[in-house]
Design a protein around this motif. Structure first.
Motif, PDB file in Angstrom:
ATOM      1  N   ASN A   1       0.968  -1.087  -0.064  1.00 50.69           N
ATOM      2  CA  ASN A   1       0.040  -0.113   0.156  1.00 50.69           C
ATOM      3  C   ASN A   1       0.867   1.266   0.014  1.00 50.69           C
ATOM      4  O   ASN A   1       1.964   1.118   0.648  1.00 50.69           O
ATOM      5  CB  ASN A   1      -0.897   0.026   1.334  1.00 50.69           C
ATOM      6  N   LYS A   2       0.221   2.290  -0.484  1.00 51.56           N
ATOM      7  CA  LYS A   2       1.068   3.587  -0.395  1.00 51.56           C
ATOM      8  C   LYS A   2      -0.154   4.580  -0.224  1.00 51.56           C
ATOM      9  O   LYS A   2      -1.074   4.710  -1.104  1.00 51.56           O
ATOM     10  CB  LYS A   2       1.754   3.902  -2.001  1.00 51.56           C
ATOM     11  N   ILE A   3      -0.171   5.031   1.143  1.00 52.24           N
ATOM     12  CA  ILE A   3      -1.291   5.955   1.591  1.00 52.24           C
ATOM     13  C   ILE A   3      -0.850   7.453   1.658  1.00 52.24           C
ATOM     14  O   ILE A   3       0.219   7.723   2.024  1.00 52.24           O
ATOM     15  CB  ILE A   3      -1.585   5.359   2.862  1.00 52.24           C
ATOM     16  N   THR A   4      -1.607   8.097   0.954  1.00 51.39           N
ATOM     17  CA  THR A   4      -1.569   9.683   1.308  1.00 51.39           C
ATOM     18  C   THR A   4      -2.568  10.098   2.295  1.00 51.39           C
ATOM     19  O   THR A   4      -3.691  10.005   2.214  1.00 51.39           O
ATOM     20  CB  THR A   4      -1.636  10.480  -0.156  1.00 51.39           C
ATOM     21  N   TYR A   5      -1.945  10.449   3.683  1.00 48.63           N
ATOM     22  CA  TYR A   5      -2.854  10.368   4.548  1.00 48.63           C
ATOM     23  C   TYR A   5      -3.012  12.039   5.021  1.00 48.63           C
ATOM     24  O   TYR A   5      -1.959  12.531   5.530  1.00 48.63           O
ATOM     25  CB  TYR A   5      -2.342   9.704   5.941  1.00 48.63           C
ATOM     26  N   ASN A   6      -4.154  12.427   4.936  1.00 46.97           N
ATOM     27  CA  ASN A   6      -4.432  14.228   5.266  1.00 46.97           C
ATOM     28  C   ASN A   6      -5.399  14.057   6.712  1.00 46.97           C
ATOM     29  O   ASN A   6      -6.159  13.549   6.714  1.00 46.97           O
ATOM     30  CB  ASN A   6      -5.310  14.667   4.103  1.00 46.97           C
ATOM     31  N   ASP A   7      -4.740  14.857   7.633  1.00 50.17           N
ATOM     32  CA  ASP A   7      -5.141  15.161   8.934  1.00 50.17           C
ATOM     33  C   ASP A   7      -4.888  16.064   9.815  1.00 50.17           C
ATOM     34  O   ASP A   7      -3.986  16.576   9.198  1.00 50.17           O
ATOM     35  CB  ASP A   7      -5.274  13.541   9.700  1.00 50.17           C
ATOM     36  N   TRP A   8      -5.130  16.277  11.012  1.00 50.59           N
ATOM     37  CA  TRP A   8      -4.811  17.096  11.842  1.00 50.59           C
ATOM     38  C   TRP A   8      -3.450  16.609  12.635  1.00 50.59           C
ATOM     39  O   TRP A   8      -3.532  15.597  13.071  1.00 50.59           O
ATOM     40  CB  TRP A   8      -5.966  17.565  12.752  1.00 50.59           C
ATOM     41  N   PHE A   9      -2.412  17.325  12.559  1.00 49.19           N
ATOM     42  CA  PHE A   9      -1.243  16.828  13.229  1.00 49.19           C
ATOM     43  C   PHE A   9      -0.766  18.250  13.792  1.00 49.19           C
ATOM     44  O   PHE A   9      -0.465  19.222  13.247  1.00 49.19           O
ATOM     45  CB  PHE A   9       0.026  16.748  12.205  1.00 49.19           C
ATOM     46  N   ASP A  10      -0.782  18.203  15.378  1.00 49.67           N
ATOM     47  CA  ASP A  10      -0.203  19.126  16.271  1.00 49.67           C
ATOM     48  C   ASP A  10      -0.986  20.675  15.814  1.00 49.67           C
ATOM     49  O   ASP A  10      -0.148  21.307  15.595  1.00 49.67           O
ATOM     50  CB  ASP A  10       1.273  19.170  16.017  1.00 49.67           C
ATOM     51  N   ASN A  11      -2.242  20.621  15.906  1.00 50.73           N
ATOM     52  CA  ASN A  11      -2.916  21.776  15.725  1.00 50.73           C
ATOM     53  C   ASN A  11      -2.688  22.558  14.135  1.00 50.73           C
ATOM     54  O   ASN A  11      -3.150  23.465  14.014  1.00 50.73           O
ATOM     55  CB  ASN A  11      -2.440  23.004  16.672  1.00 50.73           C
ATOM     56  N   GLU A  12      -2.458  21.513  13.320  1.00 51.76           N
ATOM     57  CA  GLU A  12      -2.726  22.255  11.964  1.00 51.76           C
ATOM     58  C   GLU A  12      -2.691  20.721  10.984  1.00 51.76           C
ATOM     59  O   GLU A  12      -2.377  19.687  11.318  1.00 51.76           O
ATOM     60  CB  GLU A  12      -1.417  22.949  11.378  1.00 51.76           C
ATOM     61  N   THR A  13      -3.363  21.187   9.932  1.00 51.59           N
ATOM     62  CA  THR A  13      -3.485  19.935   8.887  1.00 51.59           C
ATOM     63  C   THR A  13      -2.451  19.676   8.128  1.00 51.59           C
ATOM     64  O   THR A  13      -1.568  20.742   7.958  1.00 51.59           O
ATOM     65  CB  THR A  13      -4.871  20.293   7.871  1.00 51.59           C
ATOM     66  N   GLY A  14      -2.328  18.559   7.840  1.00 51.36           N
ATOM     67  CA  GLY A  14      -0.865  18.027   7.166  1.00 51.36           C
ATOM     68  C   GLY A  14      -1.221  16.712   6.216  1.00 51.36           C
ATOM     69  O   GLY A  14      -2.169  16.170   6.312  1.00 51.36           O
ATOM     70  N   THR A  15      -0.392  16.494   5.597  1.00 50.86           N
ATOM     71  CA  THR A  15      -0.157  15.214   5.092  1.00 50.86           C
ATOM     72  C   THR A  15       1.069  14.483   5.133  1.00 50.86           C
ATOM     73  O   THR A  15       2.242  14.873   5.242  1.00 50.86           O
ATOM     74  CB  THR A  15      -0.106  15.660   3.402  1.00 50.86           C
ATOM     75  N   LYS A  16       0.804  13.144   5.401  1.00 48.46           N
ATOM     76  CA  LYS A  16       1.879  12.118   5.514  1.00 48.46           C
ATOM     77  C   LYS A  16       1.623  11.118   4.444  1.00 48.46           C
ATOM     78  O   LYS A  16       0.606  10.486   4.182  1.00 48.46           O
ATOM     79  CB  LYS A  16       1.686  11.288   6.796  1.00 48.46           C
ATOM     80  N   LYS A  17       2.736  10.556   3.830  1.00 49.59           N
ATOM     81  CA  LYS A  17       2.904   9.485   2.788  1.00 49.59           C
ATOM     82  C   LYS A  17       3.490   8.444   3.461  1.00 49.59           C
ATOM     83  O   LYS A  17       4.449   8.500   3.997  1.00 49.59           O
ATOM     84  CB  LYS A  17       3.912   9.946   1.536  1.00 49.59           C
ATOM     85  N   VAL A  18       2.534   7.306   3.553  1.00 46.97           N
ATOM     86  CA  VAL A  18       2.870   6.131   4.303  1.00 46.97           C
ATOM     87  C   VAL A  18       2.899   5.155   3.437  1.00 46.97           C
ATOM     88  O   VAL A  18       2.039   4.721   2.677  1.00 46.97           O
ATOM     89  CB  VAL A  18       1.816   6.009   5.532  1.00 46.97           C
ATOM     90  N   ALA A  19       3.811   4.045   3.806  1.00 43.48           N
ATOM     91  CA  ALA A  19       3.803   2.833   2.856  1.00 43.48           C
ATOM     92  C   ALA A  19       3.711   1.822   3.776  1.00 43.48           C
ATOM     93  O   ALA A  19       3.975   1.912   5.009  1.00 43.48           O
ATOM     94  CB  ALA A  19       5.545   2.619   2.371  1.00 43.48           C
ATOM     95  N   GLY A  20       3.356   0.490   3.313  1.00 46.44           N
ATOM     96  CA  GLY A  20       2.813  -0.687   4.421  1.00 46.44           C
ATOM     97  C   GLY A  20       2.577  -1.956   3.434  1.00 46.44           C
ATOM     98  O   GLY A  20       2.666  -1.604   2.212  1.00 46.44           O
ATOM     99  N   ASN A  21       2.232  -2.705   4.035  1.00 48.18           N
ATOM    100  CA  ASN A  21       1.765  -3.952   3.447  1.00 48.18           C
ATOM    101  C   ASN A  21       0.360  -4.384   3.661  1.00 48.18           C
ATOM    102  O   ASN A  21      -0.094  -3.922   4.734  1.00 48.18           O
ATOM    103  CB  ASN A  21       2.630  -5.258   3.810  1.00 48.18           C
ATOM    104  N   PHE A  22      -0.187  -5.237   2.935  1.00 49.90           N
ATOM    105  CA  PHE A  22      -1.433  -5.912   3.121  1.00 49.90           C
ATOM    106  C   PHE A  22      -1.643  -7.305   2.863  1.00 49.90           C
ATOM    107  O   PHE A  22      -0.857  -7.899   2.036  1.00 49.90           O
ATOM    108  CB  PHE A  22      -2.596  -5.210   2.521  1.00 49.90           C
ATOM    109  N   TYR A  23      -2.300  -8.171   3.529  1.00 50.94           N
ATOM    110  CA  TYR A  23      -2.709  -9.524   3.491  1.00 50.94           C
ATOM    111  C   TYR A  23      -4.073  -9.810   3.862  1.00 50.94           C
ATOM    112  O   TYR A  23      -4.477  -9.185   4.699  1.00 50.94           O
ATOM    113  CB  TYR A  23      -1.413 -10.359   3.874  1.00 50.94           C
ATOM    114  N   GLY A  24      -4.716 -10.965   3.526  1.00 48.11           N
ATOM    115  CA  GLY A  24      -5.831 -11.064   4.058  1.00 48.11           C
ATOM    116  C   GLY A  24      -6.429 -12.715   3.278  1.00 48.11           C
ATOM    117  O   GLY A  24      -5.596 -13.124   2.339  1.00 48.11           O
TER     118      GLY A  24
END
Length: 190
Positions: A40-63
């Motif tokens: 997975n490559k996730i572009t995560y938009n949310d509130w971080f330390d009293n301001e909005t921001g973006t984090k790009k996060v990588a990971g795996n999935f299985y199921g």
């Protein structure tokens, strides 16, 4: 309608019935276990330390879960239900959830027991989840193959790419690449 017109109509209908019955015999349903995994490559938009921001996060999935395939040669409709586990470099984004995939494929058979099967479809991710997860969804594309072990048993392997929304944060997006493997058994015909 008088009897003179009714007899030819009945004869024409009787001639068409074998073709209709034969067409029904070509639509088969297959059901079996399915397993998937990938990145997975996730572009995560949310509130971080009293301001909005973006984090790009990588990971795996299985199921794992259940796969239903409807074969109406040369078309294949595929429905998958799985419970996916997503790991991520940011632990607050790692989440487990339900996955529903709907894919339409075109099966090209160069030989009678092997098919190349590209396809496109939609997917939906929903709770119940291991964390607060609003659900997501998007588009999927696959390129795979089908091997007929017997008339009743088929092995299906797909390389898949997915793009859509991610159910955490605000307007978060996810791109996934991976494989899905299914071993399906004929359970009936339509």
């Amino acid at each position: 309608m008088n009897g003179k017109r009714l007899i030819p109509l009945i004869l024409v209908l009787l001639m068409l019935v074998p073709g209709v019955l034969q067409a029904e015999d070509r639509i088969f349903t297959f059901l079996g276990p399915a397993f998937s995994g990938g990145v997975n490559k996730i572009t995560y938009n949310d509130w971080f330390d009293n301001e909005t921001g973006t984090k790009k996060v990588a990971g795996n999935f299985y199921g794992g879960g259940i796969q239903l395939d409807v074969f109406a040669a040369p078309l294949v409709g595929e429905f998958i239900i799985q419970y996916l586990s997503n790991s991520a470099s940011e632990t607050e984004i790692a989440v487990n959830h339900l996955y529903f995939g709907f894919t339409g494929k075109y099966a090209y058979y160069p030989i009678s027991v092997f098919a190349l099967a590209p396809g496109m479809g939609l997917y939906v991710e929903t709770p119940p989840a291991s964390k607060r997860y609003d659900g997501g969804g998007g588009f999927t594309a696959s390129l795979g193959f089908i091997i007929h072990f017997t008339q009743d048993l088929r092995f299906i392997l797909d390389a898949q790419g997915r793009y859509g929304s991610f159910g955490m944060g605000e307007d978060s997006r996810k791109i996934s690449y991976g494989i899905n493997v299914g071993l399906v058994y004929k359970v009936g015909s339509l």
